[in-house]
Design an enzyme around this catalytic site. Structure first.
Site, PDB file in Angstrom:
ATOM      1  N   GLY A   7     -36.848 -42.886  87.216  1.00 30.28           N
ATOM      2  CA  GLY A   7     -36.783 -42.110  85.977  1.00 30.28           C
ATOM      3  C   GLY A   7     -35.652 -42.609  85.096  1.00 30.28           C
ATOM      4  CB  SER A   8     -32.264 -43.879  85.888  1.00 35.56           C
ATOM      5  OG  SER A   8     -31.891 -42.715  86.576  1.00 35.56           O
ATOM      6  CG  ASP A  49     -35.840 -32.592  86.059  1.00 36.01           C
ATOM      7  OD1 ASP A  49     -35.970 -33.620  86.741  1.00 36.01           O
ATOM      8  OD2 ASP A  49     -34.738 -32.160  85.675  1.00 36.01           O
ATOM      9  CB  SER A  81     -38.079 -39.108  87.848  1.00 34.38           C
ATOM     10  OG  SER A  81     -37.654 -39.338  89.175  1.00 34.38           O
ATOM     11  CG  HIS A 139     -38.443 -35.989  90.234  1.00 38.94           C
ATOM     12  ND1 HIS A 139     -38.047 -35.690  88.949  1.00 38.94           N
ATOM     13  CD2 HIS A 139     -37.318 -36.386  90.873  1.00 38.94           C
ATOM     14  CE1 HIS A 139     -36.744 -35.917  88.833  1.00 38.94           C
ATOM     15  NE2 HIS A 139     -36.285 -36.346  89.982  1.00 38.94           N
ATOM     16  CG  ASN A 173     -38.049 -57.398  87.203  1.00 40.16           C
ATOM     17  OD1 ASN A 173     -38.857 -56.474  87.040  1.00 40.16           O
ATOM     18  ND2 ASN A 173     -38.190 -58.286  88.160  1.00 40.16           N
TER      19      ASN A 173
HETATM   20  C1  LIG Z   1     -33.771 -34.895  83.782  1.00 38.08           C
HETATM   21  C2  LIG Z   1     -33.698 -36.126  84.611  1.00 38.08           C
HETATM   22  N1  LIG Z   1     -33.757 -37.324  83.996  1.00 38.08           N
HETATM   23  C3  LIG Z   1     -33.703 -38.474  84.705  1.00 38.08           C
HETATM   24  C4  LIG Z   1     -33.600 -38.457  86.076  1.00 38.08           C
HETATM   25  C5  LIG Z   1     -33.507 -39.759  86.820  1.00 38.08           C
HETATM   26  O1  LIG Z   1     -34.600 -39.996  87.651  1.00 38.08           O
HETATM   27  P1  LIG Z   1     -34.458 -41.039  88.871  1.00 38.08           P
HETATM   28  O2  LIG Z   1     -33.719 -40.318  89.956  1.00 38.08           O
HETATM   29  O3  LIG Z   1     -35.861 -41.364  89.254  1.00 38.08           O
HETATM   30  O4  LIG Z   1     -33.697 -42.199  88.361  1.00 38.08           O
HETATM   31  C6  LIG Z   1     -33.530 -37.240  86.752  1.00 38.08           C
HETATM   32  C7  LIG Z   1     -33.388 -37.218  88.217  1.00 38.08           C
HETATM   33  O5  LIG Z   1     -33.504 -36.229  88.895  1.00 38.08           O
HETATM   34  C8  LIG Z   1     -33.576 -36.048  86.003  1.00 38.08           C
HETATM   35  O6  LIG Z   1     -33.514 -34.852  86.593  1.00 38.08           O
END
Ligand SMILES: Cc1ncc(COP(=O)(O)O)c(C=O)c1O
Length: 434
Positions: A86-87, A194, A215, A220, A288
């Site tokens: 998600g990041s 979320d 994510s 999730h 990447n």
């Molecule tokens: C609101 C939100 N954005 C982004 C992320 C990041 O997701 P990831 O852990 O897959 O990088 C999270 C992770 O819980 C999140 O709660």
């Protein structure tokens, strides 16, 4: 000698014969620790993983293609790109808006963006790393979301982006924010990490902004282990986002394909020699951030479960809410309400203690009694060491964000839990408050 399809059938047999062994274990309240979040996986995921293993494709391939084609249909959107978290989805969506291909609308260092201080760090980090200035706003205590008015108040002529997460599956009014953004030429990214399955009006969250991000970490709504996705209805943004995901290259061939544009050796870009192989022409400073087919294969199995997952999360949330009200705890707890005009797809059950300086003992009691707890992510981002020296502005006050940081926490309502778990959690919350 076995052929490929006989081998695959044999694997299917193994998955079915060991169904019970592969299903997630049922947790016993009071005996087992009840994690605040978790995955529900089983023979379907195992079988898909084995199919991807037999392919031995290893990178993104047919399962990733299928996921990218099916996932946007769940949302009623046009295109999606798989990424490894998600990041990364946030990084890719944000980076796309800095592309020179967007000419005068491209985001620039020094531009301002509006976000909530009560948020997740990687919703905010990409724009900060690029050199944009965050303008932090507060959230409402009952929804943990920013109000339309507070967002509107924070807009200045320097505002070029609004990038906010739908908090713990409870949406903010992205329909109204999108209208304001269109009028004022502001880009809008909805972090839906979320909130998969949540709706604003009769449309999914994420459908209103220029990009939605998602994510697939195990906490999730669906999981691939690690994974994420970027969705958009704008084909130009889709192609730019793909470029940032795939090393920054201009070419949009998937792995293993060589001439999608039909002009691989006919391009003349910049001062490159005419006919320079399009596969090695770079139009962005990219990354990447792709997934593998193993992840995508698991994601496809999880997609089939998504409607039941969403329903279970909603039922658990409603039931726990009722249990806490029946126990008369509203006097001590501020319970979360769905933002009016929306249908949440809850990520967790969040509550704020009315009394100050009580959370530590409550959370310690719950953990000692096998009820897992989590905080609302970074609380107030500005108070986090990583953000302390980031030049920023605050629009209004952050009173509610600070209250959430000091007195709030959440417990699990994920689909591995059921009514007896909710009853146990409610009982333990009551005991923790005496
Ligand atoms: C609101 C939100 N954005 C982004 C992320 C990041 O997701 P990831 O852990 O897959 O990088 C999270 C992770 O819980 C999140 O709660």
């Amino acid at each position: 000698m076995k052929n490929d399809s006989e081998f695959r059938l044999q694997l299917l047999g193994i998955a079915q014969q060991n169904k019970e062994l592969l299903e997630s274990k049922k947790l016993v309240p009071g005996t087992d620790y009840l994690p605040p979040s978790g995955k529900v996986v089983g023979s379907m995921e195992f079988e898909m993983l084995m199919q991807a293993s037999v392919d031995m494709w290893l990178t993104a391939g047919r399962f990733a293609d299928q996921f990218e084609a099916e996932f946007p249909k769940v949302w009623g959107m046009k295109e999606s790109l798989l990424v490894n978290s998600g990041s990364s989805a946030n990084l890719v969506a944000f980076s796309a808006l800095t592309s020179p291909k967007l000419r005068e609308r491209a985001l620039k260092p020094g531009d301002e963006f509006i976000t909530t201080a009560c948020g997740f760090p990687t919703t905010v980090a990409p724009a900060v790393q690029f050199g944009m200035k965050p303008v932090f706003i507060d959230v409402d205590l009952e929804t943990q979301n920013a109000s339309v008015e507070s967002i509107e108040r924070a807009i200045t002529p320097k505002t070029k982006l609004i990038m906010i997460a739908h908090s713990l599956g409870n949406p903010f009014r992205s329909d109204l924010i999108a209208k304001i953004c269109k009028e004022k030429n502001i880009w809008f990214i909805e972090d839906c990490c979320d909130a998969l399955g949540a709706k604003v009006g009769d449309q999914h969250v994420g459908t209103y902004g220029d990009f939605a991000t998602c994510s697939f970490y195990p906490a999730h709504h669906i999981t691939m282990g690690e994974g994420g996705a970027v969705l958009t209805n704008n084909h130009q943004l889709y192609k730019i986002a793909m470029s940032f995901r795939d090393w920054g290259r201009d070419c949009y061939c998937p792995p293993g394909v060589s001439d999608s544009c039909g002009a691989r050796f006919d391009w003349k870009l910049g001062s490159l020699p005419k006919g320079y192989d399009h596969k090695y022409i770079y139009s962005h400073l990219g990354y990447n951030l792709k997934t593998t087919d193993f992840q995508a294969a698991i994601g496809l199995a999880q997609l089939q479960r998504l409607p039941t997952f969403i329903k279970k999360r909603q039922e658990n949330h409603e039931y726990l809410d009722q249990c806490l009200k029946n126990l008369g705890l509203e006097e001590k707890i501020i319970l979360t309400k769905a933002t009016p005009g929306t249908s949440p797809s809850w990520f967790g059950f969040y509550l704020t203690l009315r009394e100050e300086d009580k959370r530590r003992s409550v959370v310690q009691f719950l953990e000692a009694n096998k009820v897992g707890t989590r905080l609302l992510f970074a609380g107030n981002l500005i108070r986090q060491p990583a953000f302390r020296d980031v030049p920023h502005e605050v629009s209004g006050t952050l009173i509610n964000t600070d209250k959430i940081m000091s007195d709030g926490f959440w417990v699990g309502i994920w689909p591995g839990l059921d009514k007896p778990h909710m009853e146990y959690i409610a009982e333990m919350i009551k005991k923790s408050l005496v």
